[in-house]
Write a protein that holds these residues in place. Structure first.
Motif, mmCIF file in Angstrom:
data_model
loop_
_atom_site.group_PDB
_atom_site.id
_atom_site.type_symbol
_atom_site.label_atom_id
_atom_site.label_comp_id
_atom_site.label_asym_id
_atom_site.label_seq_id
_atom_site.Cartn_x
_atom_site.Cartn_y
_atom_site.Cartn_z
ATOM 1 N N ASP A 24 78.865 -46.054 -32.646
ATOM 2 C CA ASP A 24 80.384 -46.191 -31.778
ATOM 3 C C ASP A 24 80.755 -45.361 -31.344
ATOM 4 O OD1 ASP A 24 81.802 -46.556 -35.310
ATOM 5 O OD2 ASP A 24 79.990 -45.338 -35.904
ATOM 6 N N ASP A 25 81.996 -45.695 -31.085
ATOM 7 C CA ASP A 25 82.023 -45.631 -29.401
ATOM 8 C C ASP A 25 82.514 -44.222 -29.302
ATOM 9 O OD1 ASP A 25 82.916 -48.264 -28.147
ATOM 10 O OD2 ASP A 25 84.256 -48.369 -30.284
ATOM 11 N N CYS A 26 82.282 -43.427 -30.170
ATOM 12 C CA CYS A 26 82.537 -41.958 -30.053
ATOM 13 C C CYS A 26 80.899 -41.036 -30.888
ATOM 14 C CB CYS A 26 83.221 -41.112 -29.931
ATOM 15 S SG CYS A 26 84.599 -41.656 -28.694
ATOM 16 N N ALA A 27 80.335 -40.516 -30.957
ATOM 17 C CA ALA A 27 79.867 -39.269 -32.002
ATOM 18 C C ALA A 27 81.391 -38.499 -32.462
ATOM 19 C CB ALA A 27 78.803 -38.976 -30.988
ATOM 20 N N LEU A 28 81.123 -38.640 -33.240
ATOM 21 C CA LEU A 28 81.814 -37.084 -33.413
ATOM 22 C C LEU A 28 81.269 -36.116 -34.581
ATOM 23 C CD1 LEU A 28 83.364 -39.528 -36.500
ATOM 24 C CD2 LEU A 28 84.690 -39.315 -34.319
ATOM 25 N N LEU A 29 81.546 -34.951 -33.684
ATOM 26 C CA LEU A 29 80.668 -33.783 -34.225
ATOM 27 C C LEU A 29 81.860 -32.434 -34.836
ATOM 28 C CD1 LEU A 29 79.879 -33.119 -30.416
ATOM 29 C CD2 LEU A 29 78.925 -34.057 -32.619
ATOM 30 N N ALA A 30 81.920 -31.975 -35.293
ATOM 31 C CA ALA A 30 82.478 -31.022 -36.399
ATOM 32 C C ALA A 30 81.972 -29.767 -36.586
ATOM 33 C CB ALA A 30 83.212 -31.743 -37.947
ATOM 34 N N PRO A 31 82.337 -28.834 -36.016
ATOM 35 C CA PRO A 31 81.505 -27.722 -35.886
ATOM 36 C C PRO A 31 82.035 -26.850 -37.190
ATOM 37 C CG PRO A 31 82.824 -27.007 -34.002
ATOM 38 C CD PRO A 31 83.049 -28.400 -34.782
ATOM 39 N N ALA A 32 80.698 -26.062 -37.536
ATOM 40 C CA ALA A 32 80.769 -25.728 -39.110
ATOM 41 C C ALA A 32 82.226 -24.185 -39.205
ATOM 42 C CB ALA A 32 79.609 -25.070 -40.038
ATOM 43 N N PRO A 33 82.838 -23.732 -40.425
ATOM 44 C CA PRO A 33 83.784 -23.078 -39.853
ATOM 45 C C PRO A 33 83.119 -22.154 -39.822
ATOM 46 C CG PRO A 33 83.895 -24.089 -42.569
ATOM 47 C CD PRO A 33 82.845 -24.684 -41.948
ATOM 48 N N GLY A 34 83.468 -21.227 -38.738
ATOM 49 C CA GLY A 34 83.337 -19.981 -37.667
ATOM 50 C C GLY A 34 82.602 -20.039 -36.569
ATOM 51 N N MET A 35 81.911 -21.231 -36.933
ATOM 52 C CA MET A 35 80.968 -21.342 -35.726
ATOM 53 C C MET A 35 81.929 -22.687 -34.257
ATOM 54 S SD MET A 35 78.392 -20.568 -36.849
ATOM 55 C CE MET A 35 77.396 -21.482 -35.877
ATOM 56 N N GLN A 36 81.282 -22.145 -32.771
ATOM 57 C CA GLN A 36 81.511 -22.291 -32.121
ATOM 58 C C GLN A 36 80.897 -23.587 -31.707
ATOM 59 O OE1 GLN A 36 82.462 -18.703 -29.583
ATOM 60 N NE2 GLN A 36 84.024 -18.968 -28.941
ATOM 61 N N LEU A 37 81.447 -24.505 -30.711
ATOM 62 C CA LEU A 37 80.578 -25.160 -30.050
ATOM 63 C C LEU A 37 80.118 -25.053 -28.686
ATOM 64 C CD1 LEU A 37 79.689 -28.249 -31.034
ATOM 65 C CD2 LEU A 37 81.683 -29.407 -30.016
ATOM 66 N N ALA A 38 78.691 -25.133 -28.547
ATOM 67 C CA ALA A 38 78.270 -25.036 -27.299
ATOM 68 C C ALA A 38 77.340 -26.236 -26.858
ATOM 69 C CB ALA A 38 77.195 -23.908 -27.347
ATOM 70 N N VAL A 39 78.300 -26.286 -25.143
ATOM 71 C CA VAL A 39 78.158 -27.570 -25.363
ATOM 72 C C VAL A 39 77.265 -27.909 -23.275
ATOM 73 C CG1 VAL A 39 78.999 -29.825 -24.265
ATOM 74 C CG2 VAL A 39 79.957 -28.464 -25.915
ATOM 75 N N SER A 40 76.093 -28.219 -23.078
ATOM 76 C CA SER A 40 75.924 -28.011 -21.627
ATOM 77 C C SER A 40 75.239 -29.532 -21.142
ATOM 78 C CB SER A 40 74.100 -27.496 -21.508
ATOM 79 O OG SER A 40 73.870 -27.165 -20.171
ATOM 80 N N SER A 41 75.204 -29.396 -19.622
ATOM 81 C CA SER A 41 74.664 -30.911 -19.167
ATOM 82 C C SER A 41 74.159 -30.804 -17.895
ATOM 83 C CB SER A 41 75.865 -31.905 -19.013
ATOM 84 O OG SER A 41 76.826 -32.732 -19.821
ATOM 85 N N ASP A 42 72.669 -31.709 -17.598
ATOM 86 C CA ASP A 42 71.955 -31.398 -16.968
ATOM 87 C C ASP A 42 71.879 -33.073 -16.303
ATOM 88 O OD1 ASP A 42 70.938 -28.976 -15.475
ATOM 89 O OD2 ASP A 42 71.153 -29.017 -17.666
ATOM 90 N N LEU A 43 71.616 -33.217 -15.415
ATOM 91 C CA LEU A 43 71.219 -34.652 -14.401
ATOM 92 C C LEU A 43 69.612 -34.389 -13.889
ATOM 93 C CD1 LEU A 43 72.640 -37.247 -13.198
ATOM 94 C CD2 LEU A 43 73.838 -36.234 -11.957
#
Length: 317
Positions: A24-43
């Motif tokens: 698909d054009d995007c991946a769909l991310l939904a954190p579980a209740p009570g959770m925060q999403l942690a995101v990091s990129s490296d090149l």
């Protein structure tokens, strides 16, 4: 081989769980209740972050490992990642082991490949990783306090020692060099340790640009200083008398690409740190203490204290 055949052949995999996978054009991310999403990129760029002679399977491993290391530093659990890949040509003989190394580490950590992009160009790998962490429990760089102990996981400096051998500035026996080279090309992300330290550590960071420089980020963001004990620093795996020579000490303090965790914890939680390390099967070393006076200092075996430059590697310096 075209772009979409390349993706289908080497990187498309069955989706084991939500989020949605490639297609698909995007991946769909939904954190579980009570959770925060942690995101990091490296090149990672050929000639800057890795040599053209690196084994592609090791490179695939490292490209994901450096991102997983960031999740470990925040105490997050890996969930998914995207891959943006620039290639001079679609070479199946290179792509197959690269994908195998990448996806083997992804499987080890339950981290799904959910999208990305490919293009023709200089060999460049960009990964964005997604994890989750209980709300309010992420390990940050800004919470170290005077009196906290300073810890590091594993061993430091071996990756830099291997790089110095490649540069012709250091000579190591072949077995020692191969051990150091493996540390440079195939680091171990300390994801389990990071999760085990939630609620125990006060601050954490992954050591990617050198212990002094990365610990310096904690010190500045927390508004504190630190004094490290030279005898307590973990020795290089590749050199038995690692801290007896200036070049070896420089590798430990200022070498990059270790991808160990540096973290702080109150002295009264010393045994809790030991238990967290045991649960995650990760060696740890208590190497110093946080102080109110700003700056980074090093105490040698004779008790002499010297200031340490706490600037890490800078691509544009």
């Amino acid at each position: 081989m075209g772009e979409f055949e390349l993706i289908d052949r080497f990187f498309r995999r069955p989706v084991r769980r939500q989020p949605l996978g490639i297609g698909d054009d995007c991946a769909l991310l939904a954190p579980a209740p009570g959770m925060q999403l942690a995101v990091s990129s490296d090149l990672l760029v050929e000639g800057r972050h890795f040599l053209s002679t690196v084994d592609p399977a090791r490179l695939g491993h490292k490209c994901l490992a450096v991102n997983l290391s960031d999740l470990g530093a925040c105490g997050a659990r890996p969930v998914a990642f995207t891959l943006a890949l620039s290639l001079p040509q679609a070479d199946a003989a290179w792509l197959a082991p690269f994908a195998n190394g990448l996806l083997a580490l992804a499987d080890e950590h339950g981290c799904e490949l959910v999208g990305g992009d490919t293009t023709r160009g200089p060999l460049t790998v960009c990964i964005t990783v997604f994890g989750d962490v209980p709300a309010g429990q992420a390990l940050l760089r800004s919470s170290a306090r005077p009196g906290d102990e300073v810890w590091v996981s594993g061993h430091l400096g071996d990756a830099r020692a291997a790089l110095e051998v490649f540069r012709g500035r250091l000579s190591l026996p072949t077995p020692a060099f191969e051990k150091a080279r493996a540390r440079l090309e195939q680091p171990t992300p300390r994801v389990a340790l990071g999760q085990a330290l939630r609620g125990t550590a006060t601050a954490a960071i992954d050591v990617s640009d050198g212990l002094a420089g990365d610990l310096g980020h904690i010190l500045r963001q927390s508004g504190v200083g630190a004094c490290l004990s030279q005898p307590a620093l973990p020795p290089l795996m590749a050199i038995s008398d690692a801290l007896a020579t200036d070049p070896a000490l420089a590798c430990v303090l200022h070498g990059g690409d270790d991808y160990e965790l540096a973290f702080t914890a109150p002295a009264e939680r010393h045994q809790a740190v030991i238990r967290a390390a045991a649960r995650s099967r990760t060696p740890v070393h208590c190497i110093g203490r946080i102080e109110a006076e700003p700056g980074l200092r090093l105490r040698d075996a004779q008790g002499h204290i010297t200031s340490v430059r706490d600037a890490g590697f800078d691509h544009f310096a």
